[in-house]
Write a protein that holds these residues in place. Structure first.
Motif, PDB file in Angstrom:
ATOM      1  N   ARG A 172      -4.651  18.907  -3.316  1.00  0.00           N
ATOM      2  CA  ARG A 172      -5.302  18.770  -4.621  1.00  0.00           C
ATOM      3  C   ARG A 172      -5.213  20.116  -5.325  1.00  0.00           C
ATOM      4  O   ARG A 172      -5.629  21.132  -4.777  1.00  0.00           O
ATOM      5  N   SER A 173      -4.674  20.135  -6.529  1.00  0.00           N
ATOM      6  CA  SER A 173      -4.509  21.402  -7.245  1.00  0.00           C
ATOM      7  C   SER A 173      -5.618  21.636  -8.254  1.00  0.00           C
ATOM      8  O   SER A 173      -5.878  22.774  -8.630  1.00  0.00           O
ATOM      9  N   GLY A 174      -6.267  20.592  -8.712  1.00  0.00           N
ATOM     10  CA  GLY A 174      -7.301  20.728  -9.735  1.00  0.00           C
ATOM     11  C   GLY A 174      -8.701  20.712  -9.150  1.00  0.00           C
ATOM     12  O   GLY A 174      -8.903  20.830  -7.945  1.00  0.00           O
ATOM     13  N   SER A 175      -9.659  20.519 -10.024  1.00  0.00           N
ATOM     14  CA  SER A 175     -11.059  20.566  -9.611  1.00  0.00           C
ATOM     15  C   SER A 175     -11.676  19.182  -9.455  1.00  0.00           C
ATOM     16  O   SER A 175     -12.862  19.070  -9.206  1.00  0.00           O
ATOM     17  N   GLY A 176     -10.906  18.132  -9.594  1.00  0.00           N
ATOM     18  CA  GLY A 176     -11.439  16.776  -9.457  1.00  0.00           C
ATOM     19  C   GLY A 176     -11.863  16.476  -8.030  1.00  0.00           C
ATOM     20  O   GLY A 176     -11.738  17.303  -7.127  1.00  0.00           O
ATOM     21  N   THR A 177     -12.372  15.273  -7.823  1.00  0.00           N
ATOM     22  CA  THR A 177     -12.814  14.888  -6.481  1.00  0.00           C
ATOM     23  C   THR A 177     -11.740  14.149  -5.704  1.00  0.00           C
ATOM     24  O   THR A 177     -11.796  14.101  -4.479  1.00  0.00           O
ATOM     25  N   SER A 178     -10.763  13.557  -6.386  1.00  0.00           N
ATOM     26  CA  SER A 178      -9.695  12.828  -5.698  1.00  0.00           C
ATOM     27  C   SER A 178      -8.489  13.725  -5.484  1.00  0.00           C
ATOM     28  O   SER A 178      -8.132  14.522  -6.349  1.00  0.00           O
ATOM     29  N   ARG A 231       0.812  -1.214   0.000  1.00  0.00           N
ATOM     30  CA  ARG A 231       0.000   0.000   0.000  1.00  0.00           C
ATOM     31  C   ARG A 231       0.845   1.263   0.000  1.00  0.00           C
ATOM     32  O   ARG A 231       2.030   1.240   0.330  1.00  0.00           O
ATOM     33  N   PHE A 232       0.189   2.381  -0.339  1.00  0.00           N
ATOM     34  CA  PHE A 232       0.803   3.715  -0.298  1.00  0.00           C
ATOM     35  C   PHE A 232      -0.248   4.695   0.225  1.00  0.00           C
ATOM     36  O   PHE A 232      -1.437   4.400   0.286  1.00  0.00           O
ATOM     37  N   PHE A 233       0.207   5.894   0.611  1.00  0.00           N
ATOM     38  CA  PHE A 233      -0.687   6.954   1.081  1.00  0.00           C
ATOM     39  C   PHE A 233      -1.184   7.789  -0.096  1.00  0.00           C
ATOM     40  O   PHE A 233      -0.438   8.045  -1.040  1.00  0.00           O
ATOM     41  N   SER A 234      -2.434   8.262  -0.010  1.00  0.00           N
ATOM     42  CA  SER A 234      -2.929   9.289  -0.932  1.00  0.00           C
ATOM     43  C   SER A 234      -3.719  10.305  -0.113  1.00  0.00           C
ATOM     44  O   SER A 234      -4.030  10.075   1.054  1.00  0.00           O
ATOM     45  N   GLY A 235      -4.067  11.407  -0.768  1.00  0.00           N
ATOM     46  CA  GLY A 235      -4.789  12.471  -0.076  1.00  0.00           C
ATOM     47  C   GLY A 235      -6.267  12.221   0.085  1.00  0.00           C
ATOM     48  O   GLY A 235      -6.972  13.083   0.612  1.00  0.00           O
ATOM     49  N   GLY A 236      -6.776  11.068  -0.364  1.00  0.00           N
ATOM     50  CA  GLY A 236      -8.202  10.771  -0.221  1.00  0.00           C
ATOM     51  C   GLY A 236      -9.037  11.664  -1.112  1.00  0.00           C
ATOM     52  O   GLY A 236      -8.706  11.880  -2.276  1.00  0.00           O
ATOM     53  N   ASN A 237     -10.124  12.212  -0.574  1.00  0.00           N
ATOM     54  CA  ASN A 237     -11.014  13.089  -1.343  1.00  0.00           C
ATOM     55  C   ASN A 237     -10.971  14.530  -0.870  1.00  0.00           C
ATOM     56  O   ASN A 237     -11.704  15.373  -1.387  1.00  0.00           O
ATOM     57  N   SER A 238     -10.150  14.830   0.116  1.00  0.00           N
ATOM     58  CA  SER A 238     -10.077  16.185   0.675  1.00  0.00           C
ATOM     59  C   SER A 238      -9.163  17.066  -0.170  1.00  0.00           C
ATOM     60  O   SER A 238      -8.153  16.600  -0.689  1.00  0.00           O
ATOM     61  N   PRO A 239      -9.488  18.359  -0.300  1.00  0.00           N
ATOM     62  CA  PRO A 239      -8.588  19.263  -1.028  1.00  0.00           C
ATOM     63  C   PRO A 239      -7.191  19.313  -0.402  1.00  0.00           C
ATOM     64  O   PRO A 239      -6.204  19.464  -1.094  1.00  0.00           O
ATOM     65  N   ARG A 240      -7.147  19.171   0.924  1.00  0.00           N
ATOM     66  CA  ARG A 240      -5.871  19.165   1.646  1.00  0.00           C
ATOM     67  C   ARG A 240      -5.987  18.152   2.780  1.00  0.00           C
ATOM     68  O   ARG A 240      -6.945  18.184   3.554  1.00  0.00           O
ATOM     69  N   THR A 241      -5.017  17.268   2.858  1.00  0.00           N
ATOM     70  CA  THR A 241      -4.970  16.256   3.905  1.00  0.00           C
ATOM     71  C   THR A 241      -3.598  16.317   4.557  1.00  0.00           C
ATOM     72  O   THR A 241      -2.590  16.449   3.858  1.00  0.00           O
ATOM     73  N   ALA A 242      -3.550  16.220   5.878  1.00  0.00           N
ATOM     74  CA  ALA A 242      -2.283  16.267   6.593  1.00  0.00           C
ATOM     75  C   ALA A 242      -2.167  15.088   7.553  1.00  0.00           C
ATOM     76  O   ALA A 242      -3.146  14.724   8.215  1.00  0.00           O
ATOM     77  N   TYR A 271      20.934  13.678  10.098  1.00  0.00           N
ATOM     78  CA  TYR A 271      19.656  13.016   9.818  1.00  0.00           C
ATOM     79  C   TYR A 271      19.459  12.899   8.319  1.00  0.00           C
ATOM     80  O   TYR A 271      20.018  13.678   7.538  1.00  0.00           O
ATOM     81  N   THR A 272      18.674  11.935   7.939  1.00  0.00           N
ATOM     82  CA  THR A 272      18.211  11.815   6.557  1.00  0.00           C
ATOM     83  C   THR A 272      16.696  11.683   6.590  1.00  0.00           C
ATOM     84  O   THR A 272      16.158  10.795   7.246  1.00  0.00           O
ATOM     85  N   LEU A 273      16.035  12.609   5.926  1.00  0.00           N
ATOM     86  CA  LEU A 273      14.599  12.551   5.708  1.00  0.00           C
ATOM     87  C   LEU A 273      14.405  12.044   4.293  1.00  0.00           C
ATOM     88  O   LEU A 273      15.024  12.565   3.353  1.00  0.00           O
ATOM     89  N   ALA A 274      13.593  11.005   4.119  1.00  0.00           N
ATOM     90  CA  ALA A 274      13.409  10.426   2.790  1.00  0.00           C
ATOM     91  C   ALA A 274      11.969  10.015   2.581  1.00  0.00           C
ATOM     92  O   ALA A 274      11.251   9.682   3.533  1.00  0.00           O
ATOM     93  N   GLY A 275      11.541  10.032   1.353  1.00  0.00           N
ATOM     94  CA  GLY A 275      10.213   9.567   0.998  1.00  0.00           C
ATOM     95  C   GLY A 275      10.070   9.492  -0.506  1.00  0.00           C
ATOM     96  O   GLY A 275      10.802  10.142  -1.259  1.00  0.00           O
ATOM     97  N   TRP A 276       9.151   8.662  -0.927  1.00  0.00           N
ATOM     98  CA  TRP A 276       8.775   8.560  -2.337  1.00  0.00           C
ATOM     99  C   TRP A 276       7.479   9.349  -2.488  1.00  0.00           C
ATOM    100  O   TRP A 276       6.468   9.025  -1.864  1.00  0.00           O
ATOM    101  N   LEU A 277       7.519  10.404  -3.305  1.00  0.00           N
ATOM    102  CA  LEU A 277       6.397  11.322  -3.461  1.00  0.00           C
ATOM    103  C   LEU A 277       5.983  11.364  -4.920  1.00  0.00           C
ATOM    104  O   LEU A 277       6.821  11.238  -5.813  1.00  0.00           O
ATOM    105  N   GLY A 278       4.691  11.557  -5.173  1.00  0.00           N
ATOM    106  CA  GLY A 278       4.266  11.601  -6.563  1.00  0.00           C
ATOM    107  C   GLY A 278       2.832  12.000  -6.745  1.00  0.00           C
ATOM    108  O   GLY A 278       2.190  12.551  -5.851  1.00  0.00           O
ATOM    109  N   GLY A 279       2.329  11.662  -7.942  1.00  0.00           N
ATOM    110  CA  GLY A 279       0.976  12.031  -8.299  1.00  0.00           C
ATOM    111  C   GLY A 279       0.514  11.298  -9.540  1.00  0.00           C
ATOM    112  O   GLY A 279       1.174  10.385 -10.035  1.00  0.00           O
ATOM    113  N   TYR A 280      -0.624  11.759 -10.052  1.00  0.00           N
ATOM    114  CA  TYR A 280      -1.318  11.093 -11.146  1.00  0.00           C
ATOM    115  C   TYR A 280      -1.126  11.821 -12.479  1.00  0.00           C
ATOM    116  O   TYR A 280      -1.462  13.010 -12.605  1.00  0.00           O
TER     117      TYR A 280
END
Length: 192
Positions: free
Chosen positions: A167-173, A58-69, A94-103
């Motif tokens: 979420r930067s666009g007008s979609g629901t996800s 699994r991976f994390f996504s922002g769900g359906n909210s315009p902003r999720t924290a 320290y090393t802060l690391a993550g795999w970040l992306g989008g659709y």
């Protein structure tokens, strides 16, 4: 050792695109994330898309909210090679690391940060990763690795890890994605 609990979205509820209200190891002060299975399909990142080589299920996504924290407050170790004595001597990195992306071509994204705080809770340093743009992803659905390495500031006693999906666009996800989030400490130099 990774100080972040459940940085890989593997624990707790989830597995679909449905938002959840609780995430193991994380507080959710805003929005409602989804912990999506790589096998879900429907345009979400899959096993064949760019992402961590050692990805789980699994991976994390922002769900359906315009902003999720999502946030974690982590106490830094008092003892050992990465303990307070070494931190205050400037000998812990320290090393802060993550795999970040989008659709695809969308600019929805994820931002990862760590804020170090002293014993009174005053911020003493900040590192920010992302968001990864559609251009950086070559307009395809992908997660790309981002890292930052620096010295833990003397006096630091806590670290606040914050993962924000926007979420930067007008979609629901909210199609900001993240996986394999980690914060590690490394002693430098010899023992005294």
């Amino acid at each position: 050792m990774n100080l972040v609990v459940n940085g890989d979205a593997e624990s707790g509820p989830g597995g679909s695109a449905e938002p959840v209200t609780e995430v193991t190891g994380w507080a959710v002060p805003e929005g409602a994330p989804a912990l999506i299975a790589y096998s879900l399909g429907n345009g979400y990142p899959g096993i064949g898309d760019p992402g961590p080589a050692d990805r789980g299920t699994r991976f994390f996504s922002g769900g359906n909210s315009p902003r999720t924290a999502l946030v974690q407050d982590i106490a830094l170790p008092e003892r050992g090679d990465a303990g307070w004595r070494y931190i205050d001597a400037g000998r812990v990195r320290y090393t802060l690391a993550g795999w970040l992306g989008g659709y695809a071509t969308q600019e929805d994204g994820a931002r990862l940060s760590v804020e170090f705080r002293d014993a009174q809770g005053t911020p003493v340093a900040l590192s920010v990763l992302g968001p990864v743009t559609a251009g950086e992803r070559l307009s395809r659905t992908a997660l790309l690795e981002r890292t930052a390495t620096a010295t833990v500031p003397p006096g630091a006693r806590h670290a606040r890890v914050l993962l924000v999906f926007t979420r930067s666009g007008s979609g629901t996800s909210n199609d900001g994605y993240a996986d394999s989030i980690s914060l590690t400490l490394h002693a430098t130099g010899g023992r005294k």
